[in-house]
Write a protein that holds these residues in place. Structure first.
Motif, PDB file in Angstrom:
ATOM      1  N   VAL A  80       9.521  -6.286 -20.111  1.00  0.00           N
ATOM      2  CA  VAL A  80       8.789  -5.463 -21.077  1.00  0.00           C
ATOM      3  C   VAL A  80       8.660  -6.222 -22.389  1.00  0.00           C
ATOM      4  CG1 VAL A  80       8.811  -3.307 -22.406  1.00  0.00           C
ATOM      5  CG2 VAL A  80       9.572  -3.320 -20.016  1.00  0.00           C
ATOM      6  N   LEU A  81       7.438  -6.216 -22.958  1.00  0.00           N
ATOM      7  CA  LEU A  81       7.180  -6.900 -24.223  1.00  0.00           C
ATOM      8  C   LEU A  81       6.520  -5.921 -25.207  1.00  0.00           C
ATOM      9  CD1 LEU A  81       6.082  -8.894 -21.681  1.00  0.00           C
ATOM     10  CD2 LEU A  81       6.097 -10.534 -23.554  1.00  0.00           C
ATOM     11  N   PRO A  82       6.923  -5.926 -26.474  1.00  0.00           N
ATOM     12  CA  PRO A  82       6.237  -5.101 -27.473  1.00  0.00           C
ATOM     13  C   PRO A  82       5.000  -5.821 -28.004  1.00  0.00           C
ATOM     14  CG  PRO A  82       8.098  -6.193 -28.492  1.00  0.00           C
ATOM     15  CD  PRO A  82       8.109  -6.616 -27.038  1.00  0.00           C
ATOM     16  N   SER A  83       4.195  -6.328 -27.089  1.00  0.00           N
ATOM     17  CA  SER A  83       3.015  -7.114 -27.451  1.00  0.00           C
ATOM     18  C   SER A  83       2.039  -7.170 -26.277  1.00  0.00           C
ATOM     19  CB  SER A  83       3.423  -8.539 -27.843  1.00  0.00           C
ATOM     20  OG  SER A  83       2.283  -9.385 -27.875  1.00  0.00           O
ATOM     21  N   GLY A  84       0.844  -6.596 -26.477  1.00  0.00           N
ATOM     22  CA  GLY A  84      -0.166  -6.703 -25.438  1.00  0.00           C
ATOM     23  C   GLY A  84      -0.667  -8.124 -25.287  1.00  0.00           C
ATOM     24  N   SER A  85      -0.666  -8.852 -26.388  1.00  0.00           N
ATOM     25  CA  SER A  85      -1.168 -10.219 -26.370  1.00  0.00           C
ATOM     26  C   SER A  85      -0.305 -11.120 -25.493  1.00  0.00           C
ATOM     27  CB  SER A  85      -1.219 -10.752 -27.810  1.00  0.00           C
ATOM     28  OG  SER A  85      -1.730 -12.055 -27.838  1.00  0.00           O
ATOM     29  N   GLU A 116       3.377  -4.397 -20.992  1.00  0.00           N
ATOM     30  CA  GLU A 116       3.382  -4.107 -22.431  1.00  0.00           C
ATOM     31  C   GLU A 116       4.160  -2.810 -22.630  1.00  0.00           C
ATOM     32  OE1 GLU A 116       1.887  -1.976 -25.961  1.00  0.00           O
ATOM     33  OE2 GLU A 116       1.608  -1.446 -23.860  1.00  0.00           O
ATOM     34  N   LEU A 117       4.774  -2.648 -23.793  1.00  0.00           N
ATOM     35  CA  LEU A 117       5.700  -1.529 -24.018  1.00  0.00           C
ATOM     36  C   LEU A 117       5.098  -0.161 -23.727  1.00  0.00           C
ATOM     37  CD1 LEU A 117       8.354  -0.307 -25.062  1.00  0.00           C
ATOM     38  CD2 LEU A 117       7.394  -0.473 -27.390  1.00  0.00           C
ATOM     39  N   THR A 118       3.951   0.174 -24.346  1.00  0.00           N
ATOM     40  CA  THR A 118       3.397   1.521 -24.141  1.00  0.00           C
ATOM     41  C   THR A 118       2.952   1.720 -22.696  1.00  0.00           C
ATOM     42  OG1 THR A 118       1.129   0.902 -24.793  1.00  0.00           O
ATOM     43  CG2 THR A 118       2.619   1.617 -26.546  1.00  0.00           C
ATOM     44  N   GLU A 119       2.497   0.656 -22.085  1.00  0.00           N
ATOM     45  CA  GLU A 119       2.111   0.696 -20.678  1.00  0.00           C
ATOM     46  C   GLU A 119       3.327   1.029 -19.812  1.00  0.00           C
ATOM     47  OE1 GLU A 119       1.281  -3.193 -19.099  1.00  0.00           O
ATOM     48  OE2 GLU A 119      -0.383  -2.418 -17.929  1.00  0.00           O
ATOM     49  N   TYR A 120       4.454   0.409 -20.130  1.00  0.00           N
ATOM     50  CA  TYR A 120       5.677   0.662 -19.365  1.00  0.00           C
ATOM     51  C   TYR A 120       6.131   2.114 -19.552  1.00  0.00           C
ATOM     52  CZ  TYR A 120      10.349   0.153 -17.433  1.00  0.00           C
ATOM     53  OH  TYR A 120      11.484   0.315 -16.677  1.00  0.00           O
ATOM     54  N   VAL A 152      -4.835  -1.516 -22.158  1.00  0.00           N
ATOM     55  CA  VAL A 152      -3.905  -0.710 -22.943  1.00  0.00           C
ATOM     56  C   VAL A 152      -4.641  -0.056 -24.107  1.00  0.00           C
ATOM     57  CG1 VAL A 152      -1.916  -0.830 -24.500  1.00  0.00           C
ATOM     58  CG2 VAL A 152      -1.872  -2.028 -22.312  1.00  0.00           C
ATOM     59  N   GLY A 153      -4.358   1.190 -24.362  1.00  0.00           N
ATOM     60  CA  GLY A 153      -4.989   1.930 -25.449  1.00  0.00           C
ATOM     61  C   GLY A 153      -4.772   3.423 -25.233  1.00  0.00           C
ATOM     62  N   ARG A 154      -5.129   3.882 -24.021  1.00  0.00           N
ATOM     63  CA  ARG A 154      -4.916   5.306 -23.740  1.00  0.00           C
ATOM     64  C   ARG A 154      -3.424   5.631 -23.756  1.00  0.00           C
ATOM     65  NH1 ARG A 154      -2.800   5.683 -18.826  1.00  0.00           N
ATOM     66  NH2 ARG A 154      -3.166   3.978 -17.338  1.00  0.00           N
ATOM     67  N   GLN A 155      -2.580   4.670 -23.358  1.00  0.00           N
ATOM     68  CA  GLN A 155      -1.139   4.924 -23.336  1.00  0.00           C
ATOM     69  C   GLN A 155      -0.602   5.146 -24.747  1.00  0.00           C
ATOM     70  OE1 GLN A 155      -2.729   2.324 -21.959  1.00  0.00           O
ATOM     71  NE2 GLN A 155      -2.043   1.920 -19.874  1.00  0.00           N
ATOM     72  N   ALA A 156      -1.037   4.305 -25.669  1.00  0.00           N
ATOM     73  CA  ALA A 156      -0.589   4.438 -27.063  1.00  0.00           C
ATOM     74  C   ALA A 156      -1.077   5.761 -27.651  1.00  0.00           C
ATOM     75  CB  ALA A 156      -1.107   3.266 -27.883  1.00  0.00           C
ATOM     76  N   ARG A 157      -2.317   6.107 -27.353  1.00  0.00           N
ATOM     77  CA  ARG A 157      -2.858   7.359 -27.886  1.00  0.00           C
ATOM     78  C   ARG A 157      -2.117   8.571 -27.313  1.00  0.00           C
ATOM     79  NH1 ARG A 157      -7.010   3.723 -27.899  1.00  0.00           N
ATOM     80  NH2 ARG A 157      -8.224   3.665 -29.835  1.00  0.00           N
ATOM     81  N   ALA A 158      -1.749   8.494 -26.046  1.00  0.00           N
ATOM     82  CA  ALA A 158      -0.985   9.595 -25.445  1.00  0.00           C
ATOM     83  C   ALA A 158       0.375   9.745 -26.115  1.00  0.00           C
ATOM     84  CB  ALA A 158      -0.809   9.343 -23.946  1.00  0.00           C
ATOM     85  N   LEU A 159       0.989   8.620 -26.430  1.00  0.00           N
ATOM     86  CA  LEU A 159       2.291   8.662 -27.100  1.00  0.00           C
ATOM     87  C   LEU A 159       2.160   9.176 -28.533  1.00  0.00           C
ATOM     88  CD1 LEU A 159       3.508   5.233 -25.747  1.00  0.00           C
ATOM     89  CD2 LEU A 159       4.683   7.395 -25.313  1.00  0.00           C
ATOM     90  N   HIS A 237       3.853  -1.320 -36.359  1.00  0.00           N
ATOM     91  CA  HIS A 237       3.832  -1.405 -34.901  1.00  0.00           C
ATOM     92  C   HIS A 237       4.167  -0.033 -34.315  1.00  0.00           C
ATOM     93  CE1 HIS A 237       4.946  -2.668 -30.831  1.00  0.00           C
ATOM     94  NE2 HIS A 237       4.296  -3.802 -31.075  1.00  0.00           N
ATOM     95  N   ILE A 238       3.555   0.289 -33.192  1.00  0.00           N
ATOM     96  CA  ILE A 238       3.774   1.611 -32.593  1.00  0.00           C
ATOM     97  C   ILE A 238       5.236   1.845 -32.228  1.00  0.00           C
ATOM     98  CG2 ILE A 238       3.190   0.823 -30.242  1.00  0.00           C
ATOM     99  CD1 ILE A 238       1.899   3.636 -29.862  1.00  0.00           C
ATOM    100  N   ALA A 239       5.964   0.787 -31.892  1.00  0.00           N
ATOM    101  CA  ALA A 239       7.379   0.958 -31.558  1.00  0.00           C
ATOM    102  C   ALA A 239       8.155   1.524 -32.745  1.00  0.00           C
ATOM    103  CB  ALA A 239       7.983  -0.375 -31.121  1.00  0.00           C
TER     104      ALA A 239
END
Length: 251
Positions: A80-85, A116-120, A152-159, A237-239
């Motif tokens: 798991v990484l806190p980075s989509g890049s 990526e973190l939010t994906e996980y 990744v994007g919908r996961q962050a928005r859901a969170l 950062h979202i985290a």
């Protein structure tokens, strides 16, 4: 708050920019995962995924760094990484970097268990409510690599939708690049600044006091632009938001 189906263990790759410039993002990621009952392992010696050298055209140097990363992450389970890049580099660009090399198979094996973190959190653990709280206005910027390589994007928005007391304001042109792009911001500074100007205008249009994104590089670019223009909106950062590490500060 929902919980994972059973005990899990992940390997955390904090990435070089988080390790060197934003350790608080790494700490927030650890706090989130541990809060959810996920055991974390960080192998000694992890440094960089090799993306910077890869994007700059230094393939031999990238091969050496990324090859070492593959070796360190062999048999380490989900990563798991806190980075989509950086997650995108491992999942998609390692295939190009290691094509027809001895690392081709282990690179593909690593790509299949990298998140990526939010994906996980959302897609693997099935969690959208971390129990976060923020009293203010939030807008979200989609980082290019996470959006286009990982979806990744919908996961962050859901969170973010479950952050208590937060007002979520959609960012106009949220899928447009902020102008960072690694060395692009240095080699094409004028273009990068023009792109940043547009991003800043869009952020201001939301009235948000907090710009949230999933990559420290975009956070640096946008946050720096906001600061140089004396705009009180902060970039985080979202985290950090999900870990309740960002205090409300009215604009």
């Amino acid at each position: 708050m929902s919980t994972p189906a059973g005990p899990r263990r992940v390997t955390l790759f904090v990435t070089c920019i988080v390790d060197q410039l934003y350790p608080e993002i790494g700490k927030a990621t650890v706090q989130i995962l541990e809060h959810l009952g996920v055991a974390i392992h960080v192998p000694r010696g992890l440094t960089c995924c090799g993306q910077m050298a890869f994007n700059a055209g230094f393939r031999d140097e990238s091969y050496a760094v990324a090859g070492r990363t593959i070796e360190l992450l062999r048999g380490q389970g989900d990563v798991v990484l806190p980075s989509g890049s950086c997650a995108a580099m491992i999942r998609h660009l390692y295939a190009e970097l290691f094509a027809h090399s001895p690392y081709a198979r282990p690179a593909a094996e690593l790509a299949a268990r990298t998140y990526e973190l939010t994906e996980y959190l959302v897609d693997v653990l099935g969690i959208t409510d971390i129990g976060a709280h923020y009293q203010g206005r939030i807008t979200y910027h989609d980082a290019c690599h996470g959006l286009r390589f990982l979806g990744v994007g919908r996961q962050a928005r859901a969170l973010l939708a479950h952050v208590r007391e937060a007002e979520i304001h959609p960012l106009p042109n949220c899928e447009t690049c902020c102008g960072f792009g690694g060395l692009f911001a240095i080699k094409q500074h004028a273009i990068s600044e023009a792109m940043l100007d547009r991003k800043i205008r869009d952020v201001q249009a939301t009235g948000a006091d907090l710009l949230v994104t999933g990559d420290a590089s975009c956070m640096t670019q946008i946050g720096g632009g906001l600061s140089r223009r004396s705009i009180p909106t902060r970039a985080r950062h979202i985290a950090e938001v999900l870990a309740n590490m960002v205090d409300a500060r009215p604009v």
